[in-house]
Design a protein around this motif. Structure first.
Motif: not given
Lengths: 545, 225
Positions: B50, B81, B85, B88-90, B101-103, B148-149, B152
């Motif tokens: 990563g 990449v 986690f 998850y680290a949301l 949508a963050f990425g 989320r991952a 993108p």
């Protein structure tokens, strides 16, 4: 019913109930007086002055809050995220300005920059004319910021150094630049700490009387004192207090509303981000912090030391020693009472958290949100009532007694200190209990250890560090306290804070330097002990669950 | 080969090697599980891929693009990449929708909304769009992290112990679900775990890691979905 009452009538619950009542009753007494007919003075204040008071107050707390939040956050970020030479020293020294009361800092800078002061005079020698109006709203803003940013710094630093690395790493893996990660992840996650610290700054600013009176900045605490002492109109002072309390209430509620459903809880086992070295422009950060510390601590202290040589009352004069003993005695007494009651209260709050219990605890800790001027009036009115109530008893003991006994004694001031600073002691001790969890105490109960025995043999040794921390923070605050002391002290009684105030209002700045320095020294040593006692194990090693 | 990892090494200052000459190749769309006990260096392997740690030596190449070698080191934010986690680290201050949508900030508003909806449909979270992560169950949180991952469209998906925070009875159902979602997107994925059953249920192939070395490999037959 009786059985329920019996199981609940333990020492913790009784203390909780009584402590709450002791703050509710004085507040209710002044609330009741709001319904009496308004006086002429109040009508005058309302029509001619109130708008100005409100406007000035909002400008002052608004700008001070923004500046302290920015500076406090910056300092916290640099210390928590970067590794550099002198970081550990800066880490604790950045708290030092808390040891300098804003009224002392105020008169130091006012004197330094006055027309015949050290700075303009020296500049004049080299042909520069400097006219800085320190004694103004702007001056007050700068001085409050320099002395109060440590509240934001302390809370935010601890939040930032616990911030979970995975959040930041996630943001980067999702392609966010460092800048975007900062604004959209790091800063929002630190928001609760930032807000909590800023709220403390606002409450302290509203509480201050010494600086705004000296600089003639017409904000609420100034107005309340003025109504009381100049107009001799307690009714008007109470009405002004009510308006001020509404302002405090609005500020606190606004924060809650803005937070909404969002949460900032992080994972139970955060993995902190490693500190990195400073690069390029960043290398100037520590210097900026040292500069700030110079303005907020070293320059005023240095100036006071220089000033003290002109004082006619020395460090070892009888008067100085007498005032110092007064201060230490009453501060230690207040600290002791607060710590004992706070431990009881924290125990009252442990276990199953019902809504009623939580609300009652909030009320018990209301004192800190109530500006000194308001609390002083409430306590004063309450004690005069109490004296009236107890008068037959006084007569029975001593036939020649005067009508006022308690309200002329130190009890009243001590009581006010305890009400005002209870929250500080309580919050620190409650946090230690939260970290500890319930299991040790419950284990002791199942081993047939009574409530008191468990408290003394199990709980207290385990939360020792928390208790010492609470005691030190409370002690520093009581030593510095001015508005309550000015109003509620018996005649001719002085603490170092009130002595400083008396000297400065007589323009005897050199004399004021001596008690100022002693006060700052006591507070600074306490800060040193506070920041160095915590790092040694203690509760830190006990894991929750 | 789609993924080529060659003699990757890593050590913290003054410590023994965490990874010692680890090599791994993967085909596009393959799911590989890296199995090892705690301290075997399996999480470090993911952090190196990563770009969250700098390797002591070795190459990482994905889809003909060198991500790190002796002369190249692409920063984490530029690697493309995806990573789920362990916890998850949301982002706790953002809704499900905002997290996913963050990425996607480089897309236009309309495209972004479309992609978010697509991801939420894929993971069955359309109705949870406006929830915060603390209002979701563990399994739902994991699916948000996955969405989320994946959003993108990363070149590779990395999953760090994805089941360690879930109840055992929940785990069985979620394992097959997870494999189905990943296979549907044809995403090349590496999953690290200490649980052989987890690895077997999800991966096409298992790589065993012990004390920073690859010690064994085995292929898992899966019925065609």
């Amino acid at each position: 019913m009786l059985r329920r009452l019996k199981t609940k009538a333990n020492v913790f619950n009784v203390t909780g109930l009584v402590a709450g009542l002791l703050i509710v009753i004085p507040l209710l007494t002044i609330l009741l007086r709001l319904f009496e007919a308004p006086s002429d003075a109040w009508v005058h204040i309302r029509t001619h002055r109130l708008r100005d008071y409100i406007e000035h107050t909002f400008v002052l707390i608004g700008v001070v809050a923004m500046l302290s939040a920015a500076i406090g956050f910056f300092a916290a970020y640099v210390v928590a995220r970067y590794e550099f030479k002198g970081r550990k020293t800066l880490q604790w020294m950045l708290i030092l300005p808390l040891a300098v009361p804003s009224y002392i800092m105020g008169y130091v800078y006012a004197d330094m920059f006055s027309y015949i002061g050290l700075v303009p005079r020296s500049l004049r020698d080299i042909g520069i004319e400097l006219n800085l109006a320190v004694m103004s709203m702007q001056g007050a803003i700068v001085i409050f910021t320099l002395t109060l940013y440590p509240y934001v710094y302390m809370i935010t630093r601890s939040a930032l150094s616990r911030q979970h690395a995975a959040y930041i790493e996630s943001a980067r893996l999702l392609g966010a630049s460092k800048w975007r990660t900062f604004w959209q992840v790091v800063l929002p996650l630190a928001r609760p700490a930032l807000v909590a610290g800023t709220l403390l700054v606002v409450l302290e600013t509203l509480n201050d009387y010494g600086l705004v009176a000296f600089f003639n900045v017409q904000v609420f605490s100034f107005a309340i004192f003025n109504a009381w002492f100049s107009f001799d109109d307690v009714g008007a002072a109470i009405r002004l207090s009510a308006v001020l309390m509404i302002i405090v209430f609005v500020v606190v509620v606004l924060e809650r509303v803005l937070r909404g459903r969002r949460r900032y809880d992080q994972t139970s086992r955060p993995r902190p981000l490693p500190r990195r070295a400073l690069k390029g422009m960043e290398k100037s950060y520590p210097w900026m912090l040292w500069l700030m510390l110079g303005g907020g601590f070293f320059i005023p202290v240095g100036y006071l030391i220089w000033l003290s040589q002109f004082s006619r009352v020395g460090f070892f004069a009888l008067e100085t020693i007498y005032v110092m003993l007064n201060t230490l005695t009453i501060s230690l007494a207040a600290t002791l009472i607060i710590v004992v009651v706070a431990v009881m209260l924290a125990n009252f709050g442990r276990g199953r958290k019902t809504r009623g219990k939580t609300a009652w605890l909030k009320i018990t800790n209301l004192g800190y949100a109530i500006p000194g001027a308001v609390l002083a009036i409430a306590v004063h009115v309450f004690f005069v009532r109490l004296d009236r109530l107890l008068y037959p008893l006084y007569r029975w003991v001593d036939a020649d007694t005067g009508r006022l006994v308690l309200s002329l004694s130190l009890t009243m001031l001590l009581f006010a200190y305890v009400l005002r600073f209870m929250a500080i002691g309580f919050n620190t001790i409650e946090a230690s209990y939260d970290k500890l969890g319930e299991s040790y105490t419950e284990a002791a109960y199942t081993l047939r250890s009574g409530k008191m025995k468990t408290l003394l043999k199990i709980d207290l040794p385990l939360i020792k560090t928390g208790i010492i921390g609470a005691a030190i923070i409370v002690f520093i605050d009581v030593v510095k306290e001015l508005p309550l002391t000015l109003i509620l002290r018996p005649v001719n009684y002085n603490t170092m804070a009130s002595r400083v105030y008396e000297y400065t209002s007589e323009e005897r700045l050199a004399e004021a330097a001596v008690p100022s320095l002693i006060l700052i020294a006591v507070a600074a040593i306490s800060v040193y002990v506070l920041t160095h006692v915590k790092s040694k194990g203690g509760v830190g090693r006990v894991r929750k669950n | 080969m789609y993924v080529k990892i060659e003699s990757l090494c890593f050590a913290y200052e003054k410590h023994d090697d965490i990874l010692n000459n680890v090599s791994l190749t993967m085909e596009e769309g393959e799911i590989v599980a890296v199995l090892g006990s705690s301290g075997s260096g399996k999480s470090t392997l993911l952090r190196l891929i990563g770009g969250l740690e700098m390797p002591g030596g070795g190459h990482v190449m994905i889809d003909e693009k060198t991500l790190c070698s002796t002369t190249v080191f692409v920063d984490a934010e530029k690697r493309g990449v995806g990573m789920v986690f362990q916890d998850y680290a949301l982002f706790p201050h953002m809704t499900v929708e905002k997290n996913v949508a963050f990425g996607l900030n480089k897309l236009s508003r309309a495209e972004r909304a479309k992609r978010v909806t697509q991801m939420l449909e894929l993971t069955g979270l359309e109705d949870k769009r406006h929830r915060y992560s603390h209002e979701l169950s563990g399994g739902q949180q994991q699916r948000v992290a996955l969405a989320r991952a994946l959003a993108p469209n990363p070149s590779i998906l990395l999953l760090d112990e994805p089941f360690s925070n879930l109840d055992t009875d929940l785990k069985y159902r979620i394992r097959t679900e997870l494999r189905a979602i990943i296979k549907q997107t044809h995403m090349t994925s590496i999953l690290v775990t200490h649980d052989y059953e987890d690895a077997k249920a999800i991966a096409d192939r298992i790589v065993f890691l012990e004390e920073g070395r690859v010690v064994e490999e085995s292929r898992i037959p899966h019925p065609k979905a």
